[in-house]
Enzyme design. Sequence first.
Site, PDB file in Angstrom:
ATOM      1  CE  LYS A   9       0.395  -4.947 -10.629  1.00 22.89           C
ATOM      2  NZ  LYS A   9      -0.881  -4.543 -11.404  1.00 22.89           N
ATOM      3  CB  ALA A  95      -9.450  -0.444  -5.701  1.00 24.15           C
ATOM      4  N   GLY A  99      -1.544  -5.117  -7.374  1.00 29.23           N
ATOM      5  CA  GLY A  99      -1.853  -6.580  -7.191  1.00 29.23           C
ATOM      6  C   GLY A  99      -3.115  -6.954  -6.424  1.00 29.23           C
ATOM      7  N   GLY A 100      -2.872  -6.305  -5.157  1.00 28.14           N
ATOM      8  CA  GLY A 100      -4.016  -6.410  -4.195  1.00 28.14           C
ATOM      9  C   GLY A 100      -4.529  -8.041  -4.133  1.00 28.14           C
ATOM     10  CB  SER A 102      -3.890 -10.153  -8.585  1.00 28.34           C
ATOM     11  OG  SER A 102      -5.137  -9.291  -9.377  1.00 28.34           O
ATOM     12  CG  ASP A 133      -2.492  -7.922 -13.135  1.00 24.28           C
ATOM     13  OD1 ASP A 133      -2.119  -8.047 -14.335  1.00 24.28           O
ATOM     14  OD2 ASP A 133      -2.605  -6.716 -12.539  1.00 24.28           O
TER      15      ASP A 133
END
Length: 266
Positions: A9, A95, A99-100, A102, A133
Amino acid sequence: MITEVAKAKLNLALHVRARRPDGYHELETLFAFVEHGDIVTVAPAETDSFALTGPFAGVLRGDGDNLVTRAARAFRDQFGGGAHAISLDKRLPVASGIGGGSADAAATLRALGRLHDVALDDMFALADRLGSDVPACLYGVTAIGRGRGEQLEPVAGLSGAPVLLVNPGVAVSTAEVFRRWDGIDRGPLPADPRTGRNDLEPPARAIAPVIGEVLDALAAQPGAGLVRMSGSGATCFALFDSAASRDAACEVFARRGWWVLPTRLT
Ligand code: C5P
């Protein structure tokens, strides 16, 4: 077996408007997504299992409560569906403002929804509880986000635009960056996101000054247009006028030992 890409994202702009009594912040942001991301696979199984692979798996290993397993548990509590073998190929830095976790949670929900015939709209409330998110990542389309980021309004995107993501290898805590925001409302999202801002950039740069270096270096690349930090950082990105100019810039950053992802907006 169902495979879903947890597309990274980007926040093409992120305006922080107010601190809320619940500790969150009132945002106006333009979400966009790129073609690449982590890969989540889900298959029905006798018992639950979770496997982690990929270049950034080590950072998550040992965390029995990551967002993928939380999403799967929440899905079963609401919709049933039994046990699953789930795998996460962790290709994006954690981090890092793209997005990671999420996107991983959202991809898990999409995969489970496909397996058990649950529509995206019916998983919205569940996604919202998993993180600010996650709803945006669930739909994965260019959209303006308001509120915590969960009030979504799809808008036309720049589909196919070449983009380069660069992360200088510092993990930045989202909560810490929001805490350091100076509380000054600098105004709403403009019609053209290129003239917008990321209000989290100054507090993120205070924590990780190298972000300033990344942004300056991206802006100096031939063919670079919109250059900005994403989310709470430290990943920064530039849109390019061609895939060739993006790839030339990518080599420059890779030589510095920074994480790079040459991709396109979806
Ligand atoms: O919602 P999520 O758990 O992903 O958010 C992580 C942290 O980011 C929150 O605990 C909060 O400190 C901060 N945050 C915020 N305002 C938002 C979204 C996130 O303050 N709109």
